[in-house]
Design a protein around this motif. Structure first.
Motif, short mmCIF file in Angstrom:
data_model
loop_
_atom_site.label_atom_id
_atom_site.label_comp_id
_atom_site.label_asym_id
_atom_site.label_seq_id
_atom_site.Cartn_x
_atom_site.Cartn_y
_atom_site.Cartn_z
N ASP A 109 -8.18 0.05 -8.05
CA ASP A 109 -9.27 1.02 -8.15
C ASP A 109 -9.59 1.24 -9.63
O ASP A 109 -8.75 1.78 -10.37
CB ASP A 109 -8.85 2.34 -7.50
CG ASP A 109 -9.96 3.38 -7.51
OD1 ASP A 109 -10.96 3.21 -8.25
OD2 ASP A 109 -9.82 4.38 -6.78
N SER B 253 -3.93 -0.64 -3.55
CA SER B 253 -5.28 -0.10 -3.69
C SER B 253 -5.40 0.77 -4.93
O SER B 253 -6.44 0.77 -5.60
CB SER B 253 -5.64 0.72 -2.44
OG SER B 253 -5.71 -0.11 -1.31
N GLU C 100 0.84 -1.20 0.00
CA GLU C 100 0.00 0.00 0.00
C GLU C 100 0.88 1.25 0.00
O GLU C 100 2.01 1.23 0.49
CB GLU C 100 -0.90 0.00 1.23
CG GLU C 100 -1.94 -1.10 1.25
CD GLU C 100 -2.99 -0.96 0.17
OE1 GLU C 100 -2.96 0.06 -0.59
OE2 GLU C 100 -3.84 -1.84 0.06
#
Length: 261
Positions: free
Chosen positions: A154, A150, A146
């Protein structure tokens, strides 16, 4: 007295079996890997140096009369073959990639993913917001830390991502950035340094990319298929052996030999 001695021997035997759960280990272990030099180096790319983790785990397993075989594949295919039991597991993996595979609690080593850009590019990674400022090349099915994980997953960021798959993804990402089709690439820092060093040795055109910030360092592991009869015994073996001081010294020695090469 004789009866007491027999009971003590039985107890000792039972205790020994619980603390050394390495019975019925296989004589060979085949793990899938991708070309991720200097951690794992395919014979076609580096025939004299199999890679830090390849050497490390081979030496550890040899001490337990197990021969390590490594099958080099594109990463997506390596994941499939490990999860369907075609091979016994994966040489290097992070938890996000394991599927139903078993991992020791003890990590094999650590890695640090960094961003690289062209020399004239002023962008530098600082936080999740900065990721939206550039188009990033990354490798399909790799498990990234991270906030990049993410960001990649997305759907709203699809236009700012360039997914690379197949053989030799690192070189493909470099070419994408050099050509301006991507603004930055993400690569492990030792892998990037190794590629640059080998290119210079072989008189290839230097990549001419500069570092632009790194994600946090994280551990990576090996993984074993639960379909392997000795899977639990192997996991217990690795959990015990990988944390031993002599193993950590061996890893450091092998790592330094590659950095100095």
């Amino acid at each position: 007295m004789t009866r007491l001695l027999i009971l003590l021997l039985l107890f000792a035997s039972s205790f020994h079996g619980r603390t050394q759960p390495t019975d019925n280990l296989p004589s060979q272990l085949t793990l899938a890997a991708t070309d991720w030099c200097p951690f794992s180096c395919s014979p076609s790319g580096s025939p004299q140096r199999p890679g830090i983790i390849s050497e490390y785990l081979s030496q550890i397993l040899k001490q337990h009369n197990i021969t390590l075989n490594i099958k080099f594949l594109p990463w997506s295919r390596a994941l499939v073959e490990a999860n369907n039991g075609t091979v016994d597991g994966l040489l290097t993996v992070v938890p996000e990639e394991t599927g139903h595979l078993l991992m020791p609690k003890t990590a094999t080593a650590n890695y640090t993913d960094c961003f690289f850009v062209r020399p004239d590019e002023n962008w530098r990674y600082r936080d999740s917001a900065s990721l939206k400022q550039v188009k990033i090349a990354y490798v399909q099915d790799y498990g990234y830390n991270e906030p990049l994980h993410s960001h990649i997953h997305d759907p709203g960021n699809a236009a700012r991502l360039f997914e690379v798959s197949g053989a030799d993804p690192s070189r493909r990402m470099v070419r994408l950035v050099q050509a301006g089709r991507a603004d930055a690439l993400i690569e492990e820092q030792l892998v990037a340094a190794w590629a640059q060093k080998q290119a210079t040795k072989k008189l290839y055109q230097p990549t001419q990319l500069k570092p632009a910030g790194c994600l946090n360092s994280n551990p990576f592991y090996l993984a074993i298929s639960p379909d392997l009869p000795a899977s639990k015994a192997l996991i217990q073996l690795f959990d015990r052996v990988l944390q031993q001081p002599e193993s950590l010294k061996l890893l450091e020695k092998i790592t330094q030999s590659y950095i100095a090469d």
